[in-house]
Write a protein that holds these residues in place. Structure first.
Motif, mmCIF file in Angstrom:
data_model
loop_
_atom_site.group_PDB
_atom_site.id
_atom_site.type_symbol
_atom_site.label_atom_id
_atom_site.label_comp_id
_atom_site.label_asym_id
_atom_site.label_seq_id
_atom_site.Cartn_x
_atom_site.Cartn_y
_atom_site.Cartn_z
ATOM 1 N N LYS A 96 -2.135 -77.300 -30.448
ATOM 2 C CA LYS A 96 -1.502 -77.685 -29.177
ATOM 3 C C LYS A 96 -0.325 -78.611 -29.440
ATOM 4 O O LYS A 96 -0.272 -79.282 -30.462
ATOM 5 N N TYR A 100 -0.360 -82.885 -25.395
ATOM 6 C CA TYR A 100 -1.797 -82.930 -25.122
ATOM 7 C C TYR A 100 -2.409 -84.246 -25.611
ATOM 8 O O TYR A 100 -3.470 -84.648 -25.139
ATOM 9 N N LEU A 111 -12.486 -79.627 -26.759
ATOM 10 C CA LEU A 111 -11.824 -78.379 -27.160
ATOM 11 C C LEU A 111 -10.368 -78.294 -26.707
ATOM 12 O O LEU A 111 -9.543 -77.665 -27.360
ATOM 13 N N TRP A 119 -11.302 -78.334 -33.735
ATOM 14 C CA TRP A 119 -11.415 -77.243 -32.781
ATOM 15 C C TRP A 119 -12.046 -76.011 -33.426
ATOM 16 O O TRP A 119 -12.956 -75.397 -32.863
ATOM 17 N N ARG A 123 -15.442 -74.965 -31.749
ATOM 18 C CA ARG A 123 -15.381 -73.798 -30.860
ATOM 19 C C ARG A 123 -16.440 -72.771 -31.268
ATOM 20 O O ARG A 123 -17.114 -72.186 -30.440
ATOM 21 N N PHE A 130 -21.628 -70.362 -23.722
ATOM 22 C CA PHE A 130 -20.919 -69.763 -22.590
ATOM 23 C C PHE A 130 -20.954 -68.241 -22.616
ATOM 24 O O PHE A 130 -20.138 -67.579 -21.977
ATOM 25 N N ILE A 176 -21.117 -77.597 -12.043
ATOM 26 C CA ILE A 176 -20.964 -77.763 -13.496
ATOM 27 C C ILE A 176 -22.005 -78.753 -14.030
ATOM 28 O O ILE A 176 -22.553 -78.571 -15.107
ATOM 29 N N THR A 304 -10.471 -76.486 -12.171
ATOM 30 C CA THR A 304 -9.895 -75.138 -12.180
ATOM 31 C C THR A 304 -10.524 -74.212 -11.138
ATOM 32 O O THR A 304 -9.823 -73.713 -10.259
ATOM 33 N N ILE A 365 -3.364 -71.067 -12.096
ATOM 34 C CA ILE A 365 -3.797 -72.448 -11.937
ATOM 35 C C ILE A 365 -3.328 -73.317 -13.106
ATOM 36 O O ILE A 365 -3.058 -74.500 -12.950
ATOM 37 N N ALA A 430 -3.984 -65.843 -16.927
ATOM 38 C CA ALA A 430 -4.502 -66.951 -16.124
ATOM 39 C C ALA A 430 -5.523 -67.780 -16.903
ATOM 40 O O ALA A 430 -5.669 -68.976 -16.666
ATOM 41 N N PHE A 431 -6.232 -67.145 -17.841
ATOM 42 C CA PHE A 431 -7.212 -67.871 -18.654
ATOM 43 C C PHE A 431 -6.670 -68.107 -20.053
ATOM 44 O O PHE A 431 -7.409 -68.395 -20.963
ATOM 45 N N ASN A 432 -5.374 -67.970 -20.220
ATOM 46 C CA ASN A 432 -4.731 -68.005 -21.516
ATOM 47 C C ASN A 432 -5.066 -66.709 -22.267
ATOM 48 O O ASN A 432 -5.911 -65.937 -21.823
ATOM 49 N N ARG A 436 -7.480 -68.926 -28.316
ATOM 50 C CA ARG A 436 -7.850 -70.113 -27.555
ATOM 51 C C ARG A 436 -8.017 -69.803 -26.075
ATOM 52 O O ARG A 436 -7.789 -70.654 -25.217
ATOM 53 N N CYS A 438 -9.761 -69.333 -22.542
ATOM 54 C CA CYS A 438 -10.715 -70.203 -21.848
ATOM 55 C C CYS A 438 -12.150 -69.846 -22.226
ATOM 56 O O CYS A 438 -12.547 -68.685 -22.142
ATOM 57 N N TYR A 443 -18.162 -67.601 -16.933
ATOM 58 C CA TYR A 443 -18.776 -68.584 -16.031
ATOM 59 C C TYR A 443 -17.970 -68.647 -14.737
ATOM 60 O O TYR A 443 -18.521 -68.583 -13.633
HETATM 61 C C1 HEM Z 1 -10.878 -70.051 -12.613
HETATM 62 C C2 HEM Z 1 -11.264 -70.916 -13.455
HETATM 63 C C3 HEM Z 1 -10.591 -71.253 -14.773
HETATM 64 C C4 HEM Z 1 -9.319 -71.021 -15.198
HETATM 65 C C5 HEM Z 1 -8.171 -70.344 -14.435
HETATM 66 C C6 HEM Z 1 -9.215 -71.545 -16.546
HETATM 67 C C7 HEM Z 1 -8.077 -71.487 -17.340
HETATM 68 C C8 HEM Z 1 -7.976 -71.984 -18.619
HETATM 69 C C9 HEM Z 1 -6.777 -71.967 -19.426
HETATM 70 C C10 HEM Z 1 -5.425 -71.408 -18.993
HETATM 71 C C11 HEM Z 1 -7.063 -72.545 -20.617
HETATM 72 C C12 HEM Z 1 -6.080 -72.814 -21.766
HETATM 73 C C13 HEM Z 1 -5.502 -74.203 -21.614
HETATM 74 C C14 HEM Z 1 -4.452 -74.547 -22.630
HETATM 75 O O1 HEM Z 1 -4.279 -73.853 -23.636
HETATM 76 O O2 HEM Z 1 -3.756 -75.556 -22.415
HETATM 77 C C15 HEM Z 1 -8.460 -72.923 -20.580
HETATM 78 C C16 HEM Z 1 -9.129 -73.521 -21.618
HETATM 79 C C17 HEM Z 1 -10.410 -73.992 -21.499
HETATM 80 N N1 HEM Z 1 -11.267 -73.851 -20.424
HETATM 81 FE FE1 HEM Z 1 -10.889 -72.887 -18.706
HETATM 82 N N2 HEM Z 1 -10.417 -72.083 -16.898
HETATM 83 C C18 HEM Z 1 -11.288 -71.916 -15.842
HETATM 84 C C19 HEM Z 1 -12.614 -72.300 -15.790
HETATM 85 C C20 HEM Z 1 -13.277 -72.956 -16.776
HETATM 86 C C21 HEM Z 1 -14.673 -73.323 -16.733
HETATM 87 C C22 HEM Z 1 -15.609 -73.022 -15.571
HETATM 88 C C23 HEM Z 1 -14.929 -73.985 -17.904
HETATM 89 C C24 HEM Z 1 -16.204 -74.582 -18.392
HETATM 90 C C25 HEM Z 1 -17.355 -74.394 -17.914
HETATM 91 C C26 HEM Z 1 -13.703 -74.015 -18.678
HETATM 92 C C27 HEM Z 1 -13.561 -74.605 -19.921
HETATM 93 C C28 HEM Z 1 -12.437 -74.501 -20.724
HETATM 94 C C29 HEM Z 1 -12.338 -75.068 -22.068
HETATM 95 C C30 HEM Z 1 -13.404 -75.854 -22.795
HETATM 96 C C31 HEM Z 1 -11.059 -74.746 -22.555
HETATM 97 C C32 HEM Z 1 -10.472 -75.065 -23.940
HETATM 98 C C33 HEM Z 1 -10.667 -73.834 -24.800
HETATM 99 C C34 HEM Z 1 -10.145 -73.953 -26.220
HETATM 100 O O3 HEM Z 1 -9.017 -74.385 -26.429
HETATM 101 O O4 HEM Z 1 -10.905 -73.560 -27.110
HETATM 102 N N3 HEM Z 1 -12.726 -73.366 -17.972
HETATM 103 N N4 HEM Z 1 -8.990 -72.569 -19.351
#
Ligand code: HEM
Ligand SMILES: *[C@@H]1O[C@H](CO)[C@@H](O)[C@H](O)[C@H]1NC(C)=O
Ligand SMILES: *[C@@H]1O[C@H](CO)[C@@H](O)[C@H](O)[C@H]1NC(C)=O
Ligand SMILES: *[C@@H]1O[C@H](CO)[C@@H](O)[C@H](O)[C@H]1NC(C)=O
Length: 494
Positions: A96, A100, A111, A119, A123, A130, A176, A304, A365, A430-432, A436, A438, A443
């Motif tokens: 990152k 950050y 994480l 990480w 991870r 999860f 959560i 999120t 988001i 949206a979740f990356n 890496r 999400c 969940y």
């Molecule tokens: C709609 C819901 C969610 C969205 C849109 C979302 C989106 C994202 C995104 C875009 C990242 C990357 C962030 C970055 O690189 O700066 C991320 C990472 C992460 N998210 Fe989510 N997230 C959501 C829900 C959740 C939930 C419910 C959890 C846990 C229960 C969670 C835990 C994490 C964690 C731990 C990371 C870091 C992952 C890593 O770098 O290994 N997220 N999420």
């Protein structure tokens, strides 16, 4: 003399050639560059103006081929909106960006903000907590939490517009805690709203520090008022995670002493129990690391999905046809029955999932993610230079030409037919994307679909998405205008 002239000419030709080759490899620059400061002036302002500049960068990057550069003082940053180039960056450079680190006093080696070596190790250890199987085990909690939300919102029926985010956020925070952390302590509502307020504030402060570039230096920051404000938030935030940790640890150790399987009443290990087990049995984490993982999960897990639910309800309320179609789907599956949503139902809620995805496409988001380039990265048309920062603008990726000429429109139907979707899976980020991605994606889908299924069986929603004024506080959220109003549906047997 002749030799000298010839070598001067040869040298000049060589440099012209080199210059042309390297400049061909360099992405074009964002317009509006000013000597000495570069583009810094564009970033000054509040988080609403920051969001507007992110949108402008997204559209400019798309127009100029998907990759551009900008200068923040002496530093060059890259801005990528091409989906496939984003994947290349995301999987080549897992580290990152330094930005950050601003969040490290809060989330430490969790994480999201942890160093790359930690990480990689953590991870792998945490992924099993999860998995889809574990998430399926949470279905009972998702259902009871959704019913609770339906009940809580009942006071708003027929009363006109209200701020539904306070409801979705509180609910997601409790969810959560109940699931991943196995703790019911969130009943304590005073601490709860304090905690929510502190999260809101610290996210805003992170952006303020980003925009006030003189505060980037730790030395100056350490003397600033902003730091003092942040310290006050951290007391509240860490008190919450410490309390969660202590509560659960006591139960865990007590159960262990009595030879009981540490259990949250569900037949699998919740995230926090896995952490405690790995640390007591294998010494994998120390106490501080556990707390940092807990902080990260609470923050990433509630802010999120609560915001996505908030946006989704606004969109559903703004598009009556979409709402009717969701209701028909729900009716086909549940009839007039108010029964729980099962794992099998979730896979049948195809249109509802399309609505969720389309909302996250239009309003990602997490609209910006940043990586530090620890090596040169060769993209389709350009080469990015090591040592620089690369921004991936998800907002732009979601409007790439691959989405077709209707990319700006809200059309959940596009998700129902592969022919109306981009050929590249990287166009939805949206979740990356990449390694890496999400950790909480399954969940999030299960909990959000369950919540919406309950809510929309009971209520008809009205809203106007055009009234939203958005801001970027790490996550995208409305500054104002995100209100909905609800009416009861009377075709459900209660
Ligand atoms: C709609 C819901 C969610 C969205 C849109 C979302 C989106 C994202 C995104 C875009 C990242 C990357 C962030 C970055 O690189 O700066 C991320 C990472 C992460 N998210 Fe989510 N997230 C959501 C829900 C959740 C939930 C419910 C959890 C846990 C229960 C969670 C835990 C994490 C964690 C731990 C990371 C870091 C992952 C890593 O770098 O290994 N997220 N999420
Ligand atoms: C790469 O170059 C081709 C041809 O010049 C152009 O069509 C395309 O949009 C460029 N793509 C990127 C990501 O810059
Ligand atoms: C700033 O303060 C933190 C502790 O709050 C300390 O760890 C760090 O070394 C300080 N940095 C500088 C440059 O003074
Ligand atoms: C959190 O704050 C409460 C009340 O201020 C205090 O009683 C408690 O000991 C604190 N807990 C932790 C774990 O710091």
């Amino acid at each position: 003399m002749l030799v000298l002239t010839l070598s001067v000419i040869a040298f000049a030709l060589y440099w012209t050639w080199r210059w042309r080759v390297t400049s061909r490899l360099k992405p074009p620059a964002y317009p509006g560059w000013v000597p000495l400061i570069g583009h810094v002036h564009l970033f000054i302002g509040d988080s609403i103006s920051l969001w507007n500049i992110v949108k402008e960068f997204s559209y400019t990057s798309l127009k100029m081929g998907g990759v551009i550069s900008a200068s923040i003082g002496p530093r060059t940053i890259y801005v990528v909106t091409d989906p496939d180039d984003c994947l290349t960056v995301a999987n080549t450079c897992l580290q990152k960006d330094d930005f950050y680190n601003f969040a490290k006093p809060w989330l430490g080696e969790g994480l999201i903000t942890g160093t790359l070596s930690k990480w990689k190790h953590h991870r792998k250890l945490l992924n099993p907590a999860f998995s889809q199987l574990v998430v399926d085990g949470f279905q009972g909690v998702f259902n009871s939490q959704a019913r609770r939300l339906v009940k809580d919102m009942e006071t708003e029926v027929g009363k006109g517009p209200f701020d539904h985010r306070t409801y979705t956020r509180r609910n997601a925070l409790e969810t959560i805690c109940l699931t991943a952390l196995g703790v019911e302590f969130c009943e304590n509502s005073v601490l709860n709203s304090q905690y929510e307020h502190a999260v809101e504030q610290i996210l805003n402060m992170l952006m303020e520090r980003l925009q006030k570039f003189w505060l980037h230096s730790d030395f100056i920051y350490n003397w600033s008022n902003l730091k003092k404000k942040q310290e006050r938030c951290l007391v509240i935030l860490h008190n919450m995670s410490n309390t969660v940790l202590e509560t659960r640890k006591a139960v865990y150790l007590n159960n262990k002493k009595n030879g009981l399987e540490a259990s949250t009443g569900i037949k699998f290990k919740a995230f926090l129990d896995l952490l405690l087990e790995l640390s007591t049995e294998k010494g994998a984490f120390n106490d501080l690391e556990i707390r940092e993982h807990v902080d990260t999960m609470i923050a990433a897990g509630h802010e999120t999905s609560a915001n996505v639910l908030m946006f989704t309800l606004v969109m559903i309320g703004s598009y009556p046809k979409v709402q009717e179609r969701i209701f028909e789907e729900l009716h086909d599956i549940f009839g007039n029955d108010d029964r729980d949503v099962t794992k099998q139902d979730l896979s049948q809620l195809v249109y509802l999932e399309a609505v969720l995805k389309e909302t996250m496409r239009v309003y990602p988001i997490v609209p910006v993610t940043m990586r530090c380039l620890d090596r040169n990265v060769k993209l389709k048309n350009y080469t990015l230079t090591a040592g620089r920062t690369c921004l991936m603008l998800v907002y732009g990726v979601h409007r790439h030409a691959m989405w077709g000429p209707d990319a700006e429109e809200f059309k959940p139907e596009r998700w129902l037919n592969p022919a109306t979707l981009p050929h590249s899976p990287n166009a939805f980020a949206a979740f990356n994307i990449g390694r890496r991605i999400c950790i909480g994606k399954s969940y999030a889908y299960s909990s959000m679909k369950t919540t919406l299924a309950h809510l929309l069986r009971h209520y008809r929603v009205q809203a106007d998405h055009k009234k939203m004024i958005l801001k970027l506080d790490v996550v995208l959220k409305p500054e104002c205008g995100h209100f909905i109003s609800i009416e009861k549906r009377y075709n459900v047997n209660l």
